[in-house]
Each structure stands twice: as C-alpha cells, then as structure tokens.
Design a protein around this motif. Sequence first.
Motif, mmCIF file in Angstrom:
data_model
loop_
_atom_site.group_PDB
_atom_site.id
_atom_site.type_symbol
_atom_site.label_atom_id
_atom_site.label_comp_id
_atom_site.label_asym_id
_atom_site.label_seq_id
_atom_site.Cartn_x
_atom_site.Cartn_y
_atom_site.Cartn_z
ATOM 1 N N GLU A 47 0.809 -1.214 0.000
ATOM 2 C CA GLU A 47 0.000 0.000 0.000
ATOM 3 C C GLU A 47 0.843 1.266 0.000
ATOM 4 O O GLU A 47 0.380 2.318 -0.448
ATOM 5 N N ALA A 48 2.067 1.169 0.458
ATOM 6 C CA ALA A 48 2.953 2.345 0.477
ATOM 7 C C ALA A 48 3.243 2.848 -0.934
ATOM 8 O O ALA A 48 3.516 4.030 -1.135
ATOM 9 N N PHE A 49 3.156 1.969 -1.905
ATOM 10 C CA PHE A 49 3.445 2.328 -3.295
ATOM 11 C C PHE A 49 2.274 3.044 -3.973
ATOM 12 O O PHE A 49 2.410 3.524 -5.082
ATOM 13 N N ASN A 50 1.141 3.107 -3.306
ATOM 14 C CA ASN A 50 -0.049 3.730 -3.884
ATOM 15 C C ASN A 50 -0.167 5.216 -3.578
ATOM 16 O O ASN A 50 -1.161 5.835 -3.922
ATOM 17 N N SER A 51 0.805 5.783 -2.964
ATOM 18 C CA SER A 51 0.759 7.195 -2.598
ATOM 19 C C SER A 51 0.619 8.079 -3.832
ATOM 20 O O SER A 51 1.183 7.790 -4.880
ATOM 21 N N GLN A 52 -0.107 9.163 -3.673
ATOM 22 C CA GLN A 52 -0.230 10.165 -4.730
ATOM 23 C C GLN A 52 0.625 11.390 -4.422
ATOM 24 O O GLN A 52 0.647 12.345 -5.189
ATOM 25 N N ASP A 65 3.844 10.554 2.378
ATOM 26 C CA ASP A 65 2.846 10.091 3.342
ATOM 27 C C ASP A 65 2.934 8.593 3.634
ATOM 28 O O ASP A 65 2.304 8.114 4.576
ATOM 29 N N THR A 66 3.731 7.858 2.864
ATOM 30 C CA THR A 66 3.766 6.402 3.052
ATOM 31 C C THR A 66 5.163 5.800 3.160
ATOM 32 O O THR A 66 5.297 4.642 3.550
ATOM 33 N N MET A 67 6.197 6.553 2.790
ATOM 34 C CA MET A 67 7.563 6.009 2.810
ATOM 35 C C MET A 67 8.529 7.004 3.429
ATOM 36 O O MET A 67 8.350 8.214 3.310
ATOM 37 N N ALA A 68 9.572 6.454 4.021
ATOM 38 C CA ALA A 68 10.689 7.278 4.471
ATOM 39 C C ALA A 68 11.457 7.725 3.223
ATOM 40 O O ALA A 68 11.387 7.074 2.174
ATOM 41 N N PRO A 69 12.184 8.830 3.304
ATOM 42 C CA PRO A 69 12.903 9.331 2.120
ATOM 43 C C PRO A 69 13.804 8.300 1.438
ATOM 44 O O PRO A 69 13.811 8.197 0.213
ATOM 45 N N LEU A 70 14.543 7.535 2.222
ATOM 46 C CA LEU A 70 15.447 6.561 1.606
ATOM 47 C C LEU A 70 14.691 5.375 1.026
ATOM 48 O O LEU A 70 15.172 4.740 0.083
ATOM 49 N N GLN A 71 13.508 5.084 1.557
ATOM 50 C CA GLN A 71 12.679 4.038 0.953
ATOM 51 C C GLN A 71 12.248 4.465 -0.442
ATOM 52 O O GLN A 71 12.320 3.677 -1.384
ATOM 53 N N TRP A 72 11.785 5.710 -0.583
ATOM 54 C CA TRP A 72 11.367 6.192 -1.907
ATOM 55 C C TRP A 72 12.531 6.124 -2.895
ATOM 56 O O TRP A 72 12.375 5.683 -4.034
ATOM 57 N N LEU A 73 13.705 6.534 -2.431
ATOM 58 C CA LEU A 73 14.883 6.517 -3.295
ATOM 59 C C LEU A 73 15.158 5.101 -3.789
ATOM 60 O O LEU A 73 15.343 4.869 -4.988
ATOM 61 N N GLN A 74 15.161 4.147 -2.859
ATOM 62 C CA GLN A 74 15.496 2.766 -3.208
ATOM 63 C C GLN A 74 14.390 2.053 -3.961
ATOM 64 O O GLN A 74 14.662 1.341 -4.933
ATOM 65 N N TRP A 75 13.167 2.212 -3.560
ATOM 66 C CA TRP A 75 12.085 1.379 -4.071
ATOM 67 C C TRP A 75 11.276 2.008 -5.198
ATOM 68 O O TRP A 75 10.566 1.309 -5.910
ATOM 69 N N ILE A 76 11.374 3.326 -5.370
ATOM 70 C CA ILE A 76 10.626 3.995 -6.436
ATOM 71 C C ILE A 76 11.573 4.615 -7.464
ATOM 72 O O ILE A 76 11.566 4.269 -8.637
ATOM 73 N N PHE A 77 12.400 5.538 -6.994
ATOM 74 C CA PHE A 77 13.226 6.316 -7.922
ATOM 75 C C PHE A 77 14.242 5.462 -8.683
ATOM 76 O O PHE A 77 14.296 5.508 -9.921
ATOM 77 N N LEU A 78 15.066 4.726 -7.968
ATOM 78 C CA LEU A 78 16.107 3.938 -8.645
ATOM 79 C C LEU A 78 15.511 2.932 -9.635
ATOM 80 O O LEU A 78 15.957 2.875 -10.785
#
Length: 108
Positions: free
Chosen positions: A32-37, A43-56
Amino acid sequence: MSRENQVLYRLQAIEQLLHDAGLWQSSAPPSEAFNSQEPFCVDTMAPLQWLQWIFLPRMHALLDAGSALPVKLAIAPYYEVALPEDMPERTELLRTLSLFDQLFEHDT
C-alpha cells in the motif's frame, strides 16, 4: 560517455553508497505504500525508501527500455530537507545526489 551511461554510472554510485552505509533495505515497504499520490511518497515512505524502491527502479526501467530520460530533474533539494542533520552519511549522499541532478541541469 553517453548521457545514458552517465546516468547509469550515477545511479550505481547512489546504490553503492546506500549499500556501503548500511542504508539499503532488504525488504520492500508494504504494497500500500506504493499507492501514494504524494511527491516522494512522503505520506507512506521514508525518504530513503522512496529513493530505493521507487526512484532507482524507475530510472533503471527508463534506461533498460531505451525510453527518454527526464529533461529536468532535481532530487537533492528534497533530501537536503528530508535527511536528518545528524545522519553520518548525509553529506556524502547529498553530494552524490547533487552530482546525479547535474546531469539534468542542461538540455543535452
């Protein structure tokens, strides 16, 4: 070196820094953290989580598909605000992200 190769090199540098600093996570956030708008999934991930799991992964997917890369991109300013001041790896991570952003400062 082509722009794509420069981007790949910088992505690998970010990944290596996260690994070396012990910041790389072996488990993904809940689905569900990946469904953020929200930008950066604030609102759903820590900054480094977004970097690792979305951006990269998204940047690698663009490169792998031969798709157009973003014309403008700046993620370092977010991390200047989002990372704790007392984080030991903060300076090196901000430097590495800034070098990545520089690849997108000018039209190439």
